[in-house]
Design an enzyme around this catalytic site. Structure first.
Site, PDB file in Angstrom:
ATOM      1  N   GLU A   1      -7.038  32.735 -10.547  1.00 50.85           N
ATOM      2  CA  GLU A   1      -7.730  31.843  -9.622  1.00 50.85           C
ATOM      3  C   GLU A   1      -9.243  31.942  -9.771  1.00 50.85           C
ATOM      4  O   GLU A   1      -9.947  30.938  -9.610  1.00 50.85           O
ATOM      5  CB  GLU A   1      -7.319  32.179  -8.179  1.00 50.85           C
ATOM      6  CG  GLU A   1      -5.847  31.982  -7.871  1.00 50.85           C
ATOM      7  CD  GLU A   1      -5.385  30.554  -8.057  1.00 50.85           C
ATOM      8  OE1 GLU A   1      -6.243  29.641  -7.980  1.00 50.85           O
ATOM      9  OE2 GLU A   1      -4.194  30.333  -8.281  1.00 50.85           O
TER      10      GLU A   1
ATOM     11  N   LYS B   1       0.697  -0.004   7.388  1.00 48.53           N
ATOM     12  CA  LYS B   1       1.239  -1.355   7.217  1.00 48.53           C
ATOM     13  C   LYS B   1       2.068  -1.771   8.434  1.00 48.53           C
ATOM     14  O   LYS B   1       1.875  -2.863   8.985  1.00 48.53           O
ATOM     15  CB  LYS B   1       2.096  -1.407   5.944  1.00 48.53           C
ATOM     16  CG  LYS B   1       1.338  -1.062   4.675  1.00 48.53           C
ATOM     17  CD  LYS B   1       2.204  -1.206   3.443  1.00 48.53           C
ATOM     18  CE  LYS B   1       3.315  -0.169   3.419  1.00 48.53           C
ATOM     19  NZ  LYS B   1       2.799   1.210   3.318  1.00 48.53           N
TER      20      LYS B   1
ATOM     21  N   THR C   1      -0.259   4.326   5.263  1.00 53.38           N
ATOM     22  CA  THR C   1      -1.591   3.719   5.354  1.00 53.38           C
ATOM     23  C   THR C   1      -1.729   2.746   6.511  1.00 53.38           C
ATOM     24  O   THR C   1      -2.819   2.220   6.736  1.00 53.38           O
ATOM     25  CB  THR C   1      -1.930   2.999   4.041  1.00 53.38           C
ATOM     26  OG1 THR C   1      -0.844   2.134   3.673  1.00 53.38           O
ATOM     27  CG2 THR C   1      -2.168   3.997   2.926  1.00 53.38           C
TER      28      THR C   1
ATOM     29  N   GLY D   1       0.818  -1.207   0.000  1.00 56.09           N
ATOM     30  CA  GLY D   1       0.000   0.000   0.000  1.00 56.09           C
ATOM     31  C   GLY D   1       0.843   1.244   0.000  1.00 56.09           C
ATOM     32  O   GLY D   1       2.068   1.194   0.194  1.00 56.09           O
ATOM     33  N   PRO D   2       0.216   2.387  -0.219  1.00 58.38           N
ATOM     34  CA  PRO D   2       0.943   3.664  -0.227  1.00 58.38           C
ATOM     35  C   PRO D   2       1.553   3.955   1.132  1.00 58.38           C
ATOM     36  O   PRO D   2       1.166   3.361   2.154  1.00 58.38           O
ATOM     37  CB  PRO D   2      -0.147   4.689  -0.586  1.00 58.38           C
ATOM     38  CG  PRO D   2      -1.268   3.902  -1.158  1.00 58.38           C
ATOM     39  CD  PRO D   2      -1.215   2.562  -0.525  1.00 58.38           C
ATOM     40  N   PRO D   3       2.500   4.875   1.188  1.00 55.21           N
ATOM     41  CA  PRO D   3       3.109   5.229   2.484  1.00 55.21           C
ATOM     42  C   PRO D   3       2.086   5.836   3.433  1.00 55.21           C
ATOM     43  O   PRO D   3       1.209   6.600   3.031  1.00 55.21           O
ATOM     44  CB  PRO D   3       4.187   6.264   2.100  1.00 55.21           C
ATOM     45  CG  PRO D   3       4.451   6.048   0.657  1.00 55.21           C
ATOM     46  CD  PRO D   3       3.168   5.567   0.062  1.00 55.21           C
TER      47      PRO D   3
END
Length: 680
Positions: A473, A255, A253, A249-251
């Site tokens: 903007e 683990k 998340t 998984g992505p950093p």
């Protein structure tokens, strides 16, 4: 009397501990004390045995006083460099004031004085000339003597070797410090495993209750823990314990947090180490540490081994940039593959590993029998973010206006680590503003701080630049409000923040898939800033660099990855596995590359013309919004609703992830949806 004698005997046997307090332990013996005592003894011997030498004088005093008065009994020149003078016994008291120098007082035997002579032949001639006028009885002859400092020469030879050996031992002591197979000074423990062992003596307090969200991932690892606690429940049906589980998984998340929870829940030994701990500068150390790790694990089975950031050693073989050289990392990986599922089975040893780069791992590492399960730990959805916020809000003093549901909606795309950072940053902002409790605005400021960076209100910007930024903007905000599939605006600001001179915050829907119409609307909204500059000022600036970069990536992704071009067709040249064999070549021909470039240009040009058309049709609202932005510097969605009216497709509640499709992320071609920095 007997009691007194026994007490006296005890007092004699008891060591003298000085003024130690009752209950205090005497200091432990340190082997370094021996080295210190030896050095002190050596210096003392040198000082007292050889240090009481002659006192320094000069040739003029010797010539004018000592020789003239006949006080010298003997003059010895040592190594043609130093002259040593021994006085007569009758003359010793005459120079007692000069000789009495404390510990260095020369003995009465002599020598008593010394001085440097310069060139030996010159000194000999001058000494001879000085004695011409003296009586025959007072004349002296020079004694020439050669001395050899054997101790100094031996020390000069031995000292370099002693220094090299000491540095060698110190280096290997530092290299092997903390290794699992021996003492800190054991130089042969470099190849031992450096894994931290958590067992009954040192348990981890993290449990599954501390892991919010991740319900599917927790179910997978809970089953592994349950198998270790109650194996008969599965083996009676013929099942086997899984050998490994890979957390992907992505950093941020969760683990590693999930692995900590497994360590806290399982009542078995838990070995934890990082993939980089296997790699060393010495050849064969990585493979040796793998063997030692599994050897320890077998002795304590059933147990769990956790390898964090396994991509440090698990990268696909044959893609080493060293071009065929002996790769220590590949040897370590080969040993790991053999230990996990080789000829010798490891019963009762389960391997957990974590990585955020599963696409670069070796295929042999991912096969069944090694990592039987790949557990995907993705970014949390709306409901999971709500649960994560509940965990991190517990230690905070919150105001009554703070709602968890509101915070979860304001943080789409945030990982668990990001949410923890938001809570901590909000508490810091509240303390900085002297608030008694953390309120809703503190959390909004924390989200803005994390996404956009620090505000730079003192940045020097001219009036013309500020006006251009405001219209830029306002162009983004206008088009995003008027297009159906564009993300709804939260707020837009022209206050510099981070590297951006202006920024707009959007609140995207929780989508599992994205349609072509949605991507085109977002592309048109992104180009709204440059289109607004063209219409308002008749020229364009470099402020749209970030916008152009984003739309270019999106256009090429739509054509070459998602197959959303009629001319190119339903082709995808993206390899989601990361195991492509294309090397340095493209997976399509040059003709196809030209077609992709042409289609991307057409797609971007069409959306740019569309943005110009939308702004021309709503020019009054756009100018009114820009002027309001110049006045207030920050405007919100309510201001756009006042100018353009309510969006006909407005949704009061943001939906969560649906059940109709798989929640798989798109390839990483888009930037974070939370913020679009428009002007840099």
């Amino acid at each position: 009397m007997a009691d007194n004698k026994s007490n006296n005997n005890k007092s004699k046997k008891r060591p003298n501990l000085g003024n130690l307090k009752p209950g205090a332990k005497p200091p432990k013996f340190n082997p370094y004390w021996i080295y210190g005592i030896a050095i002190v003894v050596f210096l003392a011997v040198q000082y007292f045995s050889f240090g009481s030498g002659p006192v320094q004088t000069n040739w003029q005093e010797v010539k004018q006083t000592m020789l003239k008065d006949g006080d010298i009994a003997k003059l010895v020149v040592v190594n043609e460099r130093e002259a040593r003078i021994t006085l007569k016994e009758t003359s010793y008291q005459k120079y007692a004031d000069k000789l009495n120098t404390g510990f260095n007082t020369p003995s009465k035997i002599g020598p008593h004085f010394y001085f440097e002579i310069g060139p030996a032949d010159v000194f000999a001639n001058e000494f001879k000339d000085t004695q011409k006028d003296l009586p025959e009885a007072q004349r002296l002859s020079i004694e020439w003597k050669t001395e050899t400092n054997y101790f100094g020469e031996i020390l000069g030879w031995i000292f370099p070797f002693i220094l090299i050996i000491a540095l060698y031992l110190w280096f290997f002591r530092r290299m092997s410090k903390g290794t699992g197979g021996g003492g800190a000074g054991n130089i042969f423990s470099v190849g031992k495993s450096q894994a931290k062992v958590f067992d009954k003596d040192s348990r981890v307090n993290t449990t599954f209750k501390d892991v919010a969200g991740l319900s599917e991932a927790k179910q997978e690892v809970e089953e592994i823990v349950e198998f270790l606690k109650n194996p008969s429940k599965y083996t009676k049906l013929g099942g086997k314990i899984p050998k490994g589980a890979l957390l992907v998984g992505p950093p941020g998340t969760g683990k590693t947090l999930l692995a900590k929870a497994v360590a806290g829940e399982a009542n078995v030994p838990f070995f934890s180490m990082s993939g980089s701990d296997f790699v060393e500068m010495f050849v064969g150390v990585g493979a040796s540490r793998v063997r030692d790790l599994f050897k320890q694990a077998k002795e304590k089975s059933p147990c769990i081994i956790f390898i964090d950031e396994i991509d440090a050693i698990g990268r696909a073989r044959g893609k080493n940039p060293n071009m065929g050289s002996n790769d220590e990392r590949e040897n370590t990986l080969n040993q790991l593959l053999t230990e996990m599922d080789g000829f010798d089975t490891n019963s009762g040893v389960i391997i957990l590993a974590a990585t955020n780069r599963a696409d670069i791992l070796d295929r042999a590492l991912l096969r069944a029998g090694r990592f039987d399960r790949q557990i995907h730990v993705e970014l949390p959805d709306l409901n999971e973010r709500r649960d994560i916020f509940k965990v991190h809000l517990r230690p905070l003093k919150l105001a009554e206006e703070v709602e968890v549901n509101f915070l979860a909606k304001q943080t789409p795309g945030f990982s668990g680590a990001d949410i923890a950072n938001v809570c901590n940053e909000a508490a810091l902002i509240a303390a900085r503003n002297n608030h008694d409790k953390v309120n809703k605005q503190d959390f909004l400021d924390a989200v803005d701080r994390i996404i956009g960076g620090l505000e730079k209100k003192n940045k020097i910007i001219s009036k013309d630049e500020k006006k251009r930024i405001a219209y830029h903007e306002a162009g983004h905000a206008t088009i995003s409000w008027l297009l159906e599939h564009a993300h709804p605006l939260v707020k837009v600001t022209i206050v510099p923040r981070g590297k951006a001179l202006g920024a707009a915050w959007y609140l995207p829907e929780e989508r599992s898939i994205t349609t072509k119409e949605q991507l085109l609307d977002e592309m048109c909204s992104t180009l709204g800033g440059r289109a607004a500059e063209q219409l308002a000022f008749g020229n364009i600036s470099s402020g749209a660099q970030n916008d152009l970069e984003k739309v270019t990536k999106t256009a090429y992704a739509m054509i070459s990855i998602y197959g959303m071009s009629d001319k190119v067709g339903n082709f995808s040249y993206y390899d989601s596995t990361g195991q492509n064999d294309f090397g340095f070549t493209k997976p399509y021909s040059e003709k196809t590359a030209e077609l992709i470039d042409a289609e991307a240009k057409i797609m971007i040009d069409e959306q740019y013309q569309r943005a110009l058309k939308v702004l021309q049709e709503n020019v009054e609202g756009h100018h009114q919004l820009a002027e309001k932005l110049l006045e207030k510097e920050v405007i919100f969605g309510e201001d756009l609703e006042t100018i353009f009216g309510k969006r006909p497709w407005h949704k009061d509640e943001l939906p969560g992830n649906g059940n109709a499709t798989e929640n798989k992320p798109l390839p990483p071609v888009e930037e974070s949806p939370n913020i679009e920095e428009k002007t840099e």
